[in-house]
Design a protein around this motif. Sequence first.
Motif, PDB file in Angstrom:
ATOM      1  N   VAL A  58       0.666  -1.383  -0.033  1.00  0.00           N
ATOM      2  CA  VAL A  58      -0.036  -0.164  -0.053  1.00  0.00           C
ATOM      3  C   VAL A  58       0.958   1.159  -0.158  1.00  0.00           C
ATOM      4  O   VAL A  58       1.900   1.417   0.878  1.00  0.00           O
ATOM      5  N   ARG A  86       1.340   7.284   2.280  1.00  0.00           N
ATOM      6  CA  ARG A  86       0.386   7.102   1.367  1.00  0.00           C
ATOM      7  C   ARG A  86       0.017   8.456   0.650  1.00  0.00           C
ATOM      8  O   ARG A  86      -0.574   9.466   1.320  1.00  0.00           O
ATOM      9  N   ARG A 137      -3.612   1.234  -3.416  1.00  0.00           N
ATOM     10  CA  ARG A 137      -4.401   1.505  -2.022  1.00  0.00           C
ATOM     11  C   ARG A 137      -4.796   0.142  -1.356  1.00  0.00           C
ATOM     12  O   ARG A 137      -5.350   0.436  -0.201  1.00  0.00           O
TER      13      ARG A 137
END
Length: 891
Positions: free
Chosen positions: A548, A774, A799
């Motif tokens: 991720v 992220r 994601r």
Amino acid sequence: MTGLRASRALSSWRVAARIARRDAVRARGRTALVVTMVGLPVLAGMAGGTLVQSSVATQAQKVAWEMGPQEQAVVSPFRGPGVEQSADGGVVGARQPASTQDLPTLADYEAGLAAALPRGDRLVRSVEGTGRVRTTDAVAQGERPVRELPAADMADVVAAPVEAGALPSAPGEVAVAHDLASELDVHVGDAISVTWNQSAPVDLRVSAVLAPWPTFDEVYAVSGALFPAVGSATGALAVTGWFVVGKAPVTWQDVTTVNALGSSVRSRAVMLDPSGVMTTVSSGNDLGVTSGMVVIGAAVVAMALIEAVLLIGPAFAVGARRSQRQLALLAATGAERSLLRRVVLLGGLVVGLGASVVGAALGVVVAAVVRTVVVARGSFALPALRVPWWAAAVLVVLGTAVATVAAAVPARRASRVDVVAALAGRRADARPHRATPVVGIVVAAAGVVAALAGATTRQATLIVGGVIGLELGLVFASGALVSLVGMLAPRLGIAGRIAARDAVRQRGRTAPALAAVIAALAGLTAGVVFLESQMAQERTSYSPLGAVGTVALGMPPVIHSGDPVPSLEDLSAAAGVLRADLPVSDVAFVRFAEPAGLRSGAGSTPTTSSEPAAPGVAAAASPVPPSVNLQIVRSPSQECPPFSDTAPIVADSRCVLGGGGAVVWWPNGTYSHWLVDDGTVVRMLGLSASGPAADALAAGKVVVNSVHDLQEDGTVHLQVLDATGAVTADARFPAVVADLENISEFGAALPPSAADRLGLRAAVEGLVATTTRRATTAEVAAADADMDGRFTWGVYDERGPRQDAGPVIWALVAVAIALGLAATGVAVALAAAESRPDLATLGAVGAAPRMRRRIAAAQAGVLAVTGAVLGVVAGILLARVLVTAEVHAEG
């Protein structure tokens, strides 16, 4: 004699209906509750059905939206001779040319089209494509539809009205759609730039802003301003079509003539009057509804209807209880039991019919209000108010039936009232039949078995029947469940003891409410467990590209001869964009195995380091790559069994039935995704197997995903086959097994030495980047926009799978709580009225005033706790049925 009996029966029904109507008027609170429970679903269904129907434009509206004032038809780009189409221009079939040499020139094809159309009409050439649109201060999200038209024909073809300015009259001018102008904040006279397919940005001046319109195109330019000239009737990236302008209508005969040449036609005349048009209708389900969806939907509808009946049932039980003295008086004056049943039953019918009619009418009003607001905001989502009257009739009948069925059990109990006890003011409940709980348990068990069997065999009737049996079995057994709760009374406090014993004595009131709570909690549990099971399946089957936060960028594949290819300099610039716009910590070039000797741009070097060995030169075009097949040769014992017997294949680890996961990097000349890496890229992906895989690649070993790919000596056997199937390279390599999780993107990973030995080149196909955190959606969008359309697949941001269906689950919880409170509230309200003598006695012997509140809370607690436990159990069973049905429907 027969006529006399019929007259008496009719009189009996009239008397019952009159009493039911008066009872409904007197008990306004109870009637309002039933009206709300019946009317709201009907209102929601009618409003939703009307809005769905209103969202479908009529043919006349579609024609007005799509075609300008002088247009008679729209001719599609060349598809191949012998097109078959429907009346609205939808293509049913087309025969593709055998080779590119069979394509007509654009001039020849236009001449054929002009000859096939009515005299007096003329063709207006249109070239359409997509491009990146930006100003000096803003960038439009994604690729936007662009259309080029001759300046002299612009007014005849553009259907959208001009809101400001004038339509383009020179190559440097454009008209933009209202939404695009608002997004970029541009007005007449402002400058924009359009980038088409990696070409240099073209600066244009906005000469017109179009009014809001349901049109697909967002930029109208003058012919030649953006797209290069096309030599044949079809182009790879910019598509040539035509508008037919004139006064002569294009008939179906004209349409079929154009079909024979190779295009489909949307004719104004045919669309407005398709009568007599005989075409092949495409088979298939346009809505994408599968049999599994139908089965699950039917089961859900069945549960919803039973829930509605159970929720409304306690209200009618309350009415029957409060009307006991009136019903007893009727019985004392000679009324038969059938008349007593009819009084309560017709109460449900009268209230249900009135609530359904009012709900349907209000649903139409709500839909009209919603459409008015939508239209006022400039949206064309609801072009016309269209009421599905057939749906109104169905909803009214369904609502009336639900209320009538809900009154059936209270009606039967009312007909068995003890007349003497009711007139004396004593409790007059008839003793329940001893066999009823047994029947309920048997029916519930049979329902579970039938539903599971139906889910396994994909039989919708069995599933729905089983669900109904389970729910009805719980209803029949609810009285016995209340009796079991009463056995716990001695172990409870004073308030709990009184509440438990009152529930047992008043099973006619408590049992329906308990059944309603069980049904509400069962529906909630089934929905939550089903959704969580789906999410767990998604998480299990999700194939990530990397950890991720991993960011990737892929190059467009070479499909047609002449497709432009980004160079290594372009990729280096893209890496700079990623570093500038995203929280990137490291960037590496990603290479895949491809046939040797291809395009000179981005894939010329075999190195796998994070920087290219030497800067590339921009390649304006590339040949179509030759086709080769890369394969892993397994030993005979490790081959997947034939697909004739599907049962062992599903459980056989040797068989990979499908891929999955994102595909960002696409090698040219082969569909076998073999990564070429020295361990740098694999380590950056951050997968669970990245460490061992990277170490193996650094040591010169091949990485495969399955142990079945290995030979008995631990090596892997690789082959390269040309387009004819001949083996051009064959070698064995030391190998390790490390599952890179995304078999669609990583079929295998080769060290550079293995690629060289197989005669393959390591072609750069994009970038991979690690991040310190992220990236946000806005940051990814900004990086994607700054690429200026050079990489058509855009920036990919890993994601991970969805973690939960939070909003949906919380909505289910809210609905279940509301339903449970409604059912419990009805029962507690009646219990409070009937407990006044008991409470007065308690007060006389010195009980504190708070005792009444404690007793009411205990009465609600008995229903809530008992209903919650049994509802959860029933819900898990229902969820098992739904999950089984979906599994077998997909299998």
